[in-house]
Design an enzyme around this catalytic site. Structure first.
Site, PDB file in Angstrom:
ATOM      1  N   ASP A  76       0.858  -1.167   0.000  1.00 31.19           N
ATOM      2  CA  ASP A  76       0.000   0.000   0.000  1.00 31.19           C
ATOM      3  C   ASP A  76       0.910   1.238   0.000  1.00 31.19           C
ATOM      4  O   ASP A  76       2.129   1.150   0.133  1.00 31.19           O
ATOM      5  CB  ASP A  76      -0.938  -0.023   1.215  1.00 31.19           C
ATOM      6  CG  ASP A  76      -2.154   0.867   1.005  1.00 31.19           C
ATOM      7  OD1 ASP A  76      -3.174   0.661   1.678  1.00 31.19           O
ATOM      8  OD2 ASP A  76      -2.081   1.761   0.125  1.00 31.19           O
TER       9      ASP A  76
HETATM   10  C1  GLC Z   1      -4.345   4.329  -0.044  1.00 32.65           C
HETATM   11  C2  GLC Z   1      -5.232   3.183   0.380  1.00 32.65           C
HETATM   12  C3  GLC Z   1      -5.362   2.104  -0.657  1.00 32.65           C
HETATM   13  C4  GLC Z   1      -5.285   2.723  -2.042  1.00 32.65           C
HETATM   14  C5  GLC Z   1      -3.871   3.259  -2.217  1.00 32.65           C
HETATM   15  C6  GLC Z   1      -3.673   3.951  -3.567  1.00 32.65           C
HETATM   16  O1  GLC Z   1      -3.570   4.750   1.041  1.00 32.65           O
HETATM   17  O2  GLC Z   1      -4.950   2.560   1.625  1.00 32.65           O
HETATM   18  O3  GLC Z   1      -6.607   1.428  -0.421  1.00 32.65           O
HETATM   19  O4  GLC Z   1      -5.564   1.746  -3.035  1.00 32.65           O
HETATM   20  O5  GLC Z   1      -3.510   4.166  -1.169  1.00 32.65           O
HETATM   21  O6  GLC Z   1      -4.488   5.076  -3.641  1.00 32.65           O
END
Ligand code: GLC
Length: 717
Positions: free
Chosen positions: A267
């Site tokens: 993430d």
């Molecule tokens: C965010 C979220 C994740 C998302 C990613 C890209 O922090 O936790 O669910 O897909 O970043 O935006």
């Protein structure tokens, strides 16, 4: 490209080209198209030369922009390895559907699959290859803002929705990603991100390994079984180790036990945050731990970029580990057909035809109507009659902020409001509209006008709830009631006109005990998306029938949380024949039960259940039958829910577990016998040795229109 060609390509790649494939950055590193940052931005030392080898980009879209970036990128790429374009398409691309917690209330995996298919088509023609969806984190705590993105508290239902969304995005497994309009899906957040202590965002997750396997892992596994191409690691710790560097999770369970050979992506900056967790001293440690744990792509932090080369040069990591990761990324690009056609389905002409099309908007309206949940209908105040003088009032009566978070390309400017829909429906003459500018303040002037109008109205419909940024990521709340100003408005209006219907726009179960007493009608509309306003007006006037049922318990107050239907009996359960008994599992100041239980939702008609029969069949199945009758004045759809209790186990077993459901439409006065067959394997649970199997013994089979109102029959197996 054939597999051998991929391995040949890998052999030709320099170390830097390999390392580049492991890096993901936002689109604005490549395009002046401003992309939305969905996480904290940190410094980086990427050079123009580095950008030539970067493997993937997130949050960039638009057919023309995507084609331009790909073209310019490939012009500089020595080996012509195309960029992967990924984005958060969570509940629609530009046609926005209800938030997932709302869609889940439809109890229609096929409908949810259709919304995912539409989202994929709109995204694919706009140049996107991968969506960071489905989010399948099981949730039991509405203080956590991301319950909005989940499908609720039940592992069985979450697994069904995980499968339906993956198939909606990717197409059917055999031809996945070759079909027009498909996206590669990325199941998240692995794992158990939905159980942060205190419901506080990014907080610690603490649970037994058995609980993890019993309730939290099934939906991720269902996504894998449906062929999901990517998995995203979660920010939280699992058993004291950050999920991103957790080898037990990512190497043992995900890759070894489950056989996942797709791409594991971190993430946003979750890798670098391992330092904050205190399990890595610096980026060098992070890089080593992450590659050993099998993380292929680092999203928006730069530990691999800064440190992997040193670790490989010093022999601290093997080249094979790096090659494994790179090959998985090349394989994904190959499955998407990017080597043959780097633009894939990006197409400006198609984009104009398909994105936000009338047909898609129609599905959005249908999905919104079938996600709305009727929670109260005292004195049958609903449906409204078009000849009634109805006052529509509130912070959301003319708000286009009803798309919810993660509605990226959704555009409030093209989202109809309830007021606009009411005005457009000439047939409804006797309505008055009274906007309240803010959910947090009702001015004296607004209140005076509201009270005056309410006095002369037959009924008052208040539309309010949360603002879009009160739920979703980084939006945990310790007090989950409606904003104080709204609670006061309801109470003041009730004093002049008790005929009140409250319509809620929100991203989480709210604590509604106080307002539920003050109103006669209560409608949960969630953030209903593009078609939400029309759907709500149709439901209020009976043009559409409410049929939604909540998939996450609504507590009486936040003190009860975490609160969920599939709980245990405890050693001192309440004895309903002796409520005075002090020494039992209860509170002094509130009932144990939720205000609205899992599976609850009313209709404009009523249903009666009778003659539940359960038998074990000759071919070792359990056959259940029940008669459902429409005992009300209107036709309606009922979601018949089948629950089971295993009365004895090697570990404690829940008082109820949802094992199936059937949707049935019945004209008024009609009855139908519904039958549902279970395989004995559906009675399995995770034993202390972490294997799943079922035991013989006494079971209770239950059926009803929600988890509390059930008929029950015992059966010994
Ligand atoms: C965010 C979220 C994740 C998302 C990613 C890209 O922090 O936790 O669910 O897909 O970043 O935006």
């Amino acid at each position: 490209m054939e597999k051998e060609q991929l391995t040949q390509l890998l052999r030709e790649m320099t170390r830097n080209e390999k390392l580049g494939q492991l890096q993901q950055v936002t689109g604005d590193f490549f395009s002046d198209e401003l992309t939305e940052a969905t996480g904290p931005l940190s410094g980086n030392n990427l050079t123009e030369e580095d950008l030539v080898t970067v493997g993937s980009v997130l949050s960039l879209s638009g057919a023309a922009a995507a084609k331009k970036v790909q073209r310019e990128y490939l012009a500089k790429s020595r080996l012509k390895i195309p960029l992967l374009l990924m984005a958060d398409i969570i509940h629609g691309y530009r046609t926005i559907f209800p938030i997932p917690l709302g869609l889940a209330a439809s109890w229609q995996p096929e409908l949810v699959k259709e919304t995912a298919r539409i989202a994929a088509e709109e995204s694919a023609v706009s140049g996107i290859h991968v969506t960071f969806s489905p989010m399948v984190d099981l949730v039991r705590d509405p203080r956590w803002g991301r319950v909005l993105e989940s499908t609720g508290e039940d592992p069985y239902l979450n697994a069904l929705y995980a499968k339906s969304m993956v198939e909606g995005y990717q197409g059917e497994q055999k031809t996945a990603l070759q079909e027009y309009g498909t996206l590669a899906a990325c199941v998240k957040h692995f794992a158990a991100y939905g159980a942060p202590e205190g419901g506080r965002e990014y907080n610690t997750v603490n649970m037994s390994e058995r609980e993890l396997h019993e309730n939290y892992l099934p939906a991720y596994k269902a996504a894998l079984d449906a062929g999901v191409k990517l998995v995203m690691t979660s920010f939280n710790t699992v058993d004291g180790i950050p999920a991103t560097v957790n080898k037990q999770l990512n190497r043992e369970i995900l890759r070894k036990d489950w056989g996942f050979d797709g791409v594991l992506i971190s993430d946003w900056s979750a890798m670098k945050e391992v330092i904050h967790h205190g399990v890595a001293a610096d980026e060098r440690d992070v890089a080593q731990l992450s590659l050993e744990a099998g993380v292929d792509i680092e999203m928006m932090s730069f530990c691999y970029h800064n440190e992997l080369n040193h670790l490989l040069e010093e022999g601290m990591l093997s080249e094979e580990l790096l090659d494994e990761a790179v090959l998985r990324i090349l394989t994904l690009k190959n499955e998407l057909g990017l080597f043959e056609n780097p633009d894939r389905f990006a197409d400006e002409k198609k984009e104009k035809e398909v994105v936000f099309s009338t047909k898609h908007q129609e599905i959005a309206r249908k999905a919104a109507a079938e996600s709305i949940v009727l929670l109260e209908n005292k004195e049958e105040i609903l449906p409204l009659n078009k000849n009634e003088n109805v006052l529509f009032i509130g912070s959301h009566v003319n708000s286009s902020e009803i798309l919810g978070t993660w509605s990226w390309k959704g555009n409030p400017e093209e989202t109809k409001t309830v007021a606009e829909i009411l005005k457009a429906k000439q047939a409804i003459e006797q309505t008055q509209i009274c906007e309240i500018a803010s959910p947090f303040v009702v001015t004296e002037t607004e209140l005076e006008k509201a009270l005056e109008l309410a006095k002369h109205a037959d009924k008052v419909v208040i539309l309010t709830g949360e603002t879009v940024d009160m739920s979703g990521e980084a939006s945990s709340r310790s007090d989950i009631r409606l904003p104080k100003a709204q609670r006061e408005l309801v109470s003041r209006l009730r004093a002049v006109n008790p005929r009140i219907v409250l319509v809620l726009f929100n991203g989480r179960p709210l604590a509604l005990e106080e307002v539920s007493r003050d109103v006669q009608g209560l409608v949960e509309a969630w953030f209903p998306g593009t078609g939400g306003a029309e759907a709500i007006v149709n439901i209020l006037y009976g043009k559409a029938m409410p049929q939604g049922k909540i998939t996450m318990s609504f507590p009486r107050n936040v003190g009860q949380v975490p609160l969920y239907y599939n709980h245990f009996n405890t050693g001192r359960p309440i004895d309903h024949n002796n409520l005075e008994n002090k020494y039992v599992s209860k509170y002094l100041d509130v009932e144990n039960t939720p205000l609205y239980p899992f599976g609850y939702g009313l209709s404009y008609t009523t249903f009666a259940y009778k003659d539940l029969q359960v038998e074990k069949t000759v071919n070792n199945k359990i056959l259940c039958k029940v008669t459902v009758e429409n005992t009300g004045k209107r036709a309606g759809t009922e979601i018949v829910q089948w629950y089971v209790r295993d009365k004895m186990g090697q570990v404690v077993r829940p008082l109820q577990e949802l094992k199936g459901f059937d949707r049935v439409f019945l004209e008024k006065g009609r009855a139908q016998t519904i039958q549902h067959e279970f395989d004995l394997s559906e009675l399995a649970y995770v034993h202390t040795n972490l294997t799943r199997s079922w035991d013989t013994g006494e079971f209770v089979f239950m059926v009803g229109g929600n988890s509390e109102a059930v008929l029950a029959v015992n059966l010994t197996i």
